[in-house]
Design a protein around this motif. Structure first.
Motif, PDB file in Angstrom:
ATOM      1  N   TRP A 123       0.812  -1.222   0.000  1.00 34.68           N
ATOM      2  CA  TRP A 123       0.000   0.000   0.000  1.00 34.68           C
ATOM      3  C   TRP A 123       0.844   1.272   0.000  1.00 34.68           C
ATOM      4  O   TRP A 123       0.453   2.288  -0.578  1.00 34.68           O
ATOM      5  CB  TRP A 123      -0.928   0.009   1.210  1.00 34.68           C
ATOM      6  CG  TRP A 123      -0.229  -0.004   2.546  1.00 34.68           C
ATOM      7  CD1 TRP A 123       0.090  -1.094   3.293  1.00 34.68           C
ATOM      8  CD2 TRP A 123       0.256   1.133   3.279  1.00 34.68           C
ATOM      9  NE1 TRP A 123       0.748  -0.725   4.448  1.00 34.68           N
ATOM     10  CE2 TRP A 123       0.860   0.641   4.462  1.00 34.68           C
ATOM     11  CE3 TRP A 123       0.240   2.503   3.047  1.00 34.68           C
ATOM     12  CZ2 TRP A 123       1.429   1.467   5.412  1.00 34.68           C
ATOM     13  CZ3 TRP A 123       0.827   3.352   3.994  1.00 34.68           C
ATOM     14  CH2 TRP A 123       1.400   2.826   5.163  1.00 34.68           C
ATOM     15  N   SER A 124       2.028   1.216   0.623  1.00 36.94           N
ATOM     16  CA  SER A 124       2.848   2.426   0.701  1.00 36.94           C
ATOM     17  C   SER A 124       3.536   2.750  -0.623  1.00 36.94           C
ATOM     18  O   SER A 124       4.148   3.822  -0.758  1.00 36.94           O
ATOM     19  CB  SER A 124       3.898   2.289   1.808  1.00 36.94           C
ATOM     20  OG  SER A 124       4.811   1.252   1.518  1.00 36.94           O
ATOM     21  N   HIS A 125       3.442   1.849  -1.600  1.00 41.38           N
ATOM     22  CA  HIS A 125       4.107   2.069  -2.884  1.00 41.38           C
ATOM     23  C   HIS A 125       3.133   2.092  -4.054  1.00 41.38           C
ATOM     24  O   HIS A 125       3.575   2.162  -5.209  1.00 41.38           O
ATOM     25  CB  HIS A 125       5.162   0.981  -3.124  1.00 41.38           C
ATOM     26  CG  HIS A 125       6.240   0.948  -2.088  1.00 41.38           C
ATOM     27  ND1 HIS A 125       7.126   1.983  -1.893  1.00 41.38           N
ATOM     28  CD2 HIS A 125       6.561  -0.010  -1.166  1.00 41.38           C
ATOM     29  CE1 HIS A 125       7.962   1.672  -0.909  1.00 41.38           C
ATOM     30  NE2 HIS A 125       7.641   0.477  -0.451  1.00 41.38           N
ATOM     31  N   THR A 126       1.822   2.024  -3.777  1.00 32.84           N
ATOM     32  CA  THR A 126       0.864   1.994  -4.884  1.00 32.84           C
ATOM     33  C   THR A 126       0.881   3.296  -5.682  1.00 32.84           C
ATOM     34  O   THR A 126       0.755   3.278  -6.911  1.00 32.84           O
ATOM     35  CB  THR A 126      -0.558   1.720  -4.364  1.00 32.84           C
ATOM     36  OG1 THR A 126      -0.875   2.642  -3.305  1.00 32.84           O
ATOM     37  CG2 THR A 126      -0.685   0.292  -3.847  1.00 32.84           C
ATOM     38  N   ARG A 127       1.047   4.416  -4.998  1.00 35.24           N
ATOM     39  CA  ARG A 127       1.073   5.696  -5.722  1.00 35.24           C
ATOM     40  C   ARG A 127       2.293   5.768  -6.621  1.00 35.24           C
ATOM     41  O   ARG A 127       2.210   6.208  -7.781  1.00 35.24           O
ATOM     42  CB  ARG A 127       1.072   6.866  -4.746  1.00 35.24           C
ATOM     43  CG  ARG A 127       1.181   8.222  -5.429  1.00 35.24           C
ATOM     44  CD  ARG A 127       1.072   9.374  -4.449  1.00 35.24           C
ATOM     45  NE  ARG A 127      -0.251   9.433  -3.845  1.00 35.24           N
ATOM     46  CZ  ARG A 127      -0.635  10.358  -2.966  1.00 35.24           C
ATOM     47  NH1 ARG A 127       0.223  11.312  -2.605  1.00 35.24           N
ATOM     48  NH2 ARG A 127      -1.845  10.340  -2.456  1.00 35.24           N
ATOM     49  N   ALA A 128       3.442   5.321  -6.108  1.00 34.75           N
ATOM     50  CA  ALA A 128       4.668   5.348  -6.916  1.00 34.75           C
ATOM     51  C   ALA A 128       4.531   4.446  -8.135  1.00 34.75           C
ATOM     52  O   ALA A 128       4.966   4.802  -9.239  1.00 34.75           O
ATOM     53  CB  ALA A 128       5.861   4.914  -6.069  1.00 34.75           C
ATOM     54  N   LEU A 129       3.909   3.287  -7.954  1.00 30.17           N
ATOM     55  CA  LEU A 129       3.716   2.368  -9.078  1.00 30.17           C
ATOM     56  C   LEU A 129       2.819   3.004 -10.139  1.00 30.17           C
ATOM     57  O   LEU A 129       3.105   2.933 -11.340  1.00 30.17           O
ATOM     58  CB  LEU A 129       3.110   1.053  -8.584  1.00 30.17           C
ATOM     59  CG  LEU A 129       2.885  -0.028  -9.638  1.00 30.17           C
ATOM     60  CD1 LEU A 129       4.222  -0.501 -10.220  1.00 30.17           C
ATOM     61  CD2 LEU A 129       2.131  -1.220  -9.026  1.00 30.17           C
TER      62      LEU A 129
END
Length: 328
Positions: A123-129
């Motif tokens: 969840w902490s990397h979904t925006r970056a992906l």
């Protein structure tokens, strides 16, 4: 025998790697013989955190596997090695089922395998992906996403959910449930994707629901009500609702419906019972009621589900990974 290749390079996360090894690399031939033919694929010796791994094969052998698993990628701000990206892409083009655990989704995205597909990651990397790979439909609210030949999981424990999902696709729910019990984890967890979810039993021995939930599961053929559950738990219906929401994230009635659907799935996979008989066994009452709830929850009618998962339980060879699950 289904071959599973775990792709390892410098920069991987050891938790997801170890988790995949525990599920697919353990000797579970007492459950299914043969089990999986499991191997590590990577460039020479690989250091993962404090651990040193010696791969069985090079990355160039990935296209020969039925399933390729990419563990979590430690630093998502660093591009994964081109050798790894190329090997994963080649495996997919050769017909392999490609799976990412946690931030391994960044490797799949770099290989172009997630373009135009729904996917997830920690969840902490979904925006970056989503920002780095705008052609990927990133879903931050699920434990895993099954696109048939390409699957992605959210972070850490969700990797176990996806690994058990793979076992279930290959060997059926009974075997997956047995593997889950061996690992002392729930075979299915609530998390947004409606096909294969159920709420876990609270782990604390003194939790008010610890004894209640197994009691209810053993009585799914009966028309249980919230009042019945509250009476068994020796609390008010309102108090029961609060405990359910806190422990499972849902209401008592929705939890019961989920259990009934799960039981129906197991019976459809493992028996030749008619839909009417399964409706009775799961407390749905009539085939019409079962079909309505099953179709709404799973996304396909019971008969279609049975045909799909019966087919998946038979040995199919390397092409198995290309099948798309119902409702995906």
């Amino acid at each position: 025998m289904k071959t599973v290749a775990l792709a390892v390079t410098e920069g991987m996360l050891h938790f997801e790697l170890s988790l995949a090894y525990e599920v697919f690399g353990s000797d579970l031939t007492h459950l299914v013989d043969p089990w999986y033919d499991f191997a590590l694929h990577g460039p020479d010796a690989v250091r993962v955190g404090r651990f040193r791994l010696e791969p069985d094969h090079g990355l160039d052998r990935l296209p020969y596997a039925d399933t390729v698993i990419v563990p979590g990628w430690a630093d998502v701000d660093v591009d994964p090695p081109a050798e790894l990206v190329d090997a994963v892409r080649a495996a997919h083009e050769a017909g392999a089922r490609v799976v990412s655990l946690c931030t391994g989704a960044f490797v799949l995205a770099a290989a172009g395998l997630l373009d135009g597909r729904r996917a997830t990651t920690h969840w902490s990397h979904t925006r970056a992906l989503a920002e780095r790979y705008p052609r990927v439909e990133v879903d931050p609210d699920v434990l895993y996403v099954d696109n048939g030949s390409v699957l992605t999981s959210a972070g850490k424990a969700a990797a176990m959910d996806l690994c058990l999902h793979l076992v279930r696709l290959d060997h059926g729910s009974a075997i997956a449930n047995t593997v889950a019990r061996r690992l002392v984890v729930p075979p299915h967890r609530a998390g947004g994707q409606a096909q294969f979810v159920t709420a876990p039993v609270p782990a604390q021995d003194d939790h008010p629901l610890t004894a209640l939930l197994p009691w209810a599961v053993e009585r799914l053929d009966r028309p249980l009500t919230v009042e019945d559950l509250a009476r068994q738990a020796r609390m008010s219906s309102r108090n029961l609702g609060r405990h359910f929401r806190a422990a499972t994230g849902t209401t008592p009635l929705q939890w019961l419906l989920t259990q009934r659907i799960r039981r129906a799935q197991e019976l459809l996979e493992a028996t030749d019972d008619s839909v009417d008989a399964i409706a009775t066994a799961t407390g749905m009452g009539t085939a019409t009621t079962l079909r309505r709830h099953f179709n709404r929850t799973v996304g396909v009618p019971p008969d279609t589900y049975r045909r799909t998962f019966r087919a998946r339980s038979r040995p199919e060879g390397p092409g198995l990974g290309s099948l798309t699950p119902p409702g995906a």
